[in-house]
Scaffold this motif. Structure first.
Motif: not given
Lengths: 316, 528
Positions: B265-280
């Motif tokens: 979801p584009k509105r929350t992607v920046d929050l999810i991006r903070r998670n180091q385990a994930l590559e966005i």
């Protein structure tokens, strides 16, 4: 006596179901668009739409299609899905099993819990415990169910990692593994239906508690819990059974949001997809099943209320 | 091979781009398999790992899906198609057409007759050897008035498909088309055995066999031990789970229940991006949102009014607020920046109320009121877009009356029926595919009813033109025409955004065609 009553109820139920089928068919006819345009969406051209319509027999008149479908349904054949050309009945069977499993697990936890809490609240009326129970269950029912679901996912699945966030249910799993997998959706459902049944139990029991025969029992020195469980509860049973039946029906037919959030392959999601695709045979079959669940549970509730009440059981 | 080694070295040193590498080595006659292995050795630091299970959680699936490639229209079905089947031609993540089941192809000088040489010894999952008859059947399935397919537009220009011996297929076109290899990469045109119709037990030549399929719920696949493609299909098993709810999808990724998801979801992607385990990863592919204006009749038949509307929308604001920056402002033509034929000299249209007023006056008006139909069916941000547009347009003296239509039946009752509404396009691999599907006179999905003799002539000439520079000139003109007089207001290009678990998958890279490595995550990724 009881037999003729059941027979009458059954006939009425079937009549209701028939009306339900007519209604669903009429509504799906009124809706704009049809399966051909819905399958192809934006990519539909008039030629391909016409080809699909012809192949699916959608160019036949509506009443003729309805009669054909009804004839099939009476023989247990729900026809072929317009959207993916597979038999409807086996597709629904699997989904229905999943839905019933989730609903039963939730009900097995929720009904005793709600009645128990309601009784507890009634026994300790106006105590801190009573208020605590009321406030917490009302809070759970006041927020939308998807919110409860997300909160549970966030704390129990993402943060703590105790439970899976997706209820990836598989019939081949062992029973306890299945229970583990559906723990979060079941917990959500329990929280959603708890308050209604709890409040009704508490209210009706307290209502009965105001009656003279309870006062009599109190004067005789019967302990409070005994009065509630053995004297008040049996007399309060009829309305409680009705509320329980309504909530059970809700657990079967109203849980689409929970299914979506937990990716649980139940019947609700299946029906919504079918409506979106104008897949009338599937919608009809789902509608009939949901209708049957409602009618059946209400009938059981009525019978339960009669059995619980000697005055109705032996009418003069 | 020395020249190829040199090119490979250049690529390693970063002297040339992947795209240059592919086109140069292709010119040297390198096979696709070689290019693929060379690239995977270079671009990805880590080596592929064999075995394990790839699990995908994807939005864009429905219980009415099937394994029939003809009706695949959304992400899940398209990915499942690429997991089970192959096509004549494959698209790389860099938008190049490389050989898949066709080993090579050749066009006549007028680009009307195309000869595809098939790869030999490729077997279907049922053991049958793939030959020209299978290919002819697989393409002909989509032709003719009774074909139930979403690809009728793709095969519309085909006059005849025939086999010439067991390993050669000849395709005759109505008129020349230099992009035919790209058309053959269309996901609907999957190659299936001759006469095949049993979609519940799908059989293809693809990287994975279908073990279990439940529409709109999940599918499980196991590796095709016979797979012909080298350096692909590393995992033993592949599982797709349909998760249409965006929050549930993100939760499944962050809690590790799946290894890859699409459509963050584009509105929350920046929050999810903070998670180091994930590559966005975002795919700046061709997906664009459009506001089609009916050009043939009604209030918007006047080109001045259309220009006024085009200047009255604040594109940058839309990209920043609604897409969270995961997109780019559109310039009222459907060719994305990453396309080699993108017209880079066309001035980017911006929010300019004065110019909008100017064009209103040209149309003989001081103010203008029109209904704009909007719906979530068009694209997720459609209703918000309409509201922001309504605010902005007020400054130009334009009143937009918003009509919110239900998603149900939107494509049949609103789209292409009302003067001004909303729509979207997934983007196509070539300008010609995009233009001829929705911009030529009388095209069945020409959502604006735009009809220009010059445009059609330019497009037809470019289609059959094999010289790159001349082609570019023509496509630049086509973009200019649509930009100036066309009926489509294209406010933004929206990226696809995928999420990968760094500790669980390898081989991911940015994709310029679609999402999730061109919907081929199954054969391109590996499980860690």
């Amino acid at each position: 006596m009881l037999f003729s009553l059941v027979a009458k109820r059954l006939a009425l139920g079937l009549l209701t179901l028939w009306l339900v089928s007519l209604l669903i068919f009429a509504i799906t006819e009124i809706l704009p668009g049809d399966v051909a345009t819905a399958i192809l969406g934006q990519s539909a051209t008039p030629e391909t739409v016409a080809a699909i319509r012809r192949q699916l027999g959608l160019d036949e008149p509506a009443w003729w299609r309805y009669l054909q479908w009804l004839g099939g349904a009476l023989q247990g054949d729900f026809g072929v899905s317009l959207a993916n050309q597979r038999e409807v009945a086996p597709q629904i069977a699997g989904r229905l099993q999943n839905t019933l499993f989730l609903a039963s697990v939730a009900a097995v936890v929720a009904v005793p819990l709600a009645v128990g809490l309601g009784l507890l609240a009634a026994i300790r009326q106006n105590s801190l415990l009573d208020r605590g129970i009321s406030i917490s269950t009302l809070a759970a029912i006041s927020v939308p169910e998807f919110f409860i679901a997300y909160v549970l996912i966030f704390f129990l699945a993402v943060q703590a990692g105790w439970f899976p966030s997706m209820a990836r249910f598989d019939p081949r799993m062992g029973f306890f593994e299945q229970l583990y997998v559906i723990a979060l959706p079941a917990a959500t459902l329990v929280l959603v239906v708890l308050a209604h049944m709890m409040r009704m139990t508490r209210a009706t029991v307290l209502n009965v508690m105001a009656q003279p025969f309870v006062e009599m029992a109190e004067l005789k020195g019967v302990p409070k819990w005994r009065i509630v469980v053995f004297h008040a509860l049996p007399n309060a049973l009829a309305p409680i059974i009705n509320v329980v039946a309504l909530n059970l029906a809700y657990l079967v037919v109203g849980v689409i949001v929970v299914e979506v959030v937990f990716v649980y392959p139940g019947l609700g999601q299946f029906m919504v997809d079918a409506v979106a695709r104008r897949d009338i045979p599937t919608v009809q079959a789902c509608g009939l099943i949901f209708g049957a669940v409602y009618v059946g549970l209400n009938m059981l509730a009525d019978l339960g209320a009669i059995l619980a009440n000697p005055r109705l059981r032996h009418p003069r | 091979m020395r020249e190829i080694d040199y090119q490979k070295r250049l690529l390693q040193l970063g002297e040339i781009s992947r795209r240059q590498f592919i086109s140069r080595t292709a010119a040297l006659g390198a096979s696709a398999a070689f290019v693929g292995t060379a690239l995977s050795g270079v671009a990805r630091a880590n080596e592929p790992v064999k075995g394990g299970t790839l699990t995908f959680g994807m939005g864009g699936g429905s219980t009415t899906d099937s394994m029939n490639p003809s009706t695949a229209t959304d992400s899940v079905a398209i990915s499942q198609v690429h997991t089970t089947y192959n096509h004549l031609v494959e698209l790389t993540t860099q938008r190049e057409a490389i050989p898949e089941l066709a080993e090579s192809w050749e066009a006549s000088p007028d680009a009307r007759t195309w000869t595809f040489e098939l790869r030999r010894g490729v077997e279907f999952h049922n053991g049958k050897t793939m030959d020209a008859d299978d290919v002819v059947f697989s393409i002909n399935r989509h032709r003719g008035p009774d074909a139930q397919t979403a690809a009728s537009g793709v095969v519309a220009g085909i006059a005849d498909v025939r086999s010439d011996g067991p390993n050669t297929v000849v395709i005759e076109l109505e008129s020349g088309n230099a992009d035919l290899p790209f058309l053959m990469a269309d996901y609907h045109l999957a190659i299936v055995p001759d006469g095949f119709e049993d979609w519940d037990n799908a059989v293809g030549t693809g990287p994975y066999r279908l073990d279990h399929y439940e529409a709109g719920v999940e599918s499980r696949h196991s590796r095709n031990e016979n797979y012909w493609k080298e350096g692909r299909a590393h995992a033993d098993f592949v599982e797709y789970t349909v998760i249409n709810d965006a929050t549930a999808r993100s939760a499944a990724l962050t809690s590790g229940q799946v290894k890859v998801i699409n459509r963050l979801p584009k509105r929350t992607v920046d929050l999810i991006r903070r998670n180091q385990a994930l590559e966005i990863l975002n795919s700046p592919a061709g997906q664009h949102y459009t506001l089609p204006m009916r050009t043939k009749d009604g209030p918007l038949a006047d080109p001045n009014l259309r220009l006024a509307l085009k200047y009255a929308i604040d594109r940058e604001a839309l990209v920043n607020t609604l897409l969270g920056g995961y997109g780019r402002a559109g310039n009222d033509h459907p060719i994305p920046e990453i396309d080699q034929f993108f017209n880079s000299e066309l001035e980017q249209r911006t929010f300019d109320p004065d110019r909008a007023r100017h064009y209103l006056r040209e149309a003989g008006m001081d103010s203008f009121t029109i209904q704009l139909h909007t719906s979530e069916a068009a694209f997720p941000e459609a209703v918000d877009t309409a509201q922001l547009y309504q605010e902005a347009a007020r400054a130009a003296g334009i009143t937009l009356e918003l009509v919110r239509a239900p998603s149900d039946g939107y494509w049949s009752d609103i789209w292409m029926q009302v003067p001004f509404c909303m729509s979207y396009w997934g983007g196509r691999a070539t300008p010609d595919m995009m233009f001829s599907i929705a911009y030529t006179c009388g095209a069945s999905w020409n959502e604006t009813y735009y009809c220009s003799e010059e445009f059609d002539r330019v497009l037809a000439e470019a289609r059959a033109e094999l010289d790159f520079e001349r082609r570019k000139e023509l496509y630049w003109r086509a973009q200019e025409l649509v930009h100036m007089e066309g009926g489509n207001l294209i406010p933004m290009y929206a990226d696809y955004v995928d999420g990968y678990r760094r500790d669980a998958v390898g081989g991911y890279e940015q994709d310029f065609v679609f999402e999730m490595l061109g919907h081929r995550p199954a054969e391109r990724l590996w499980a860690l």
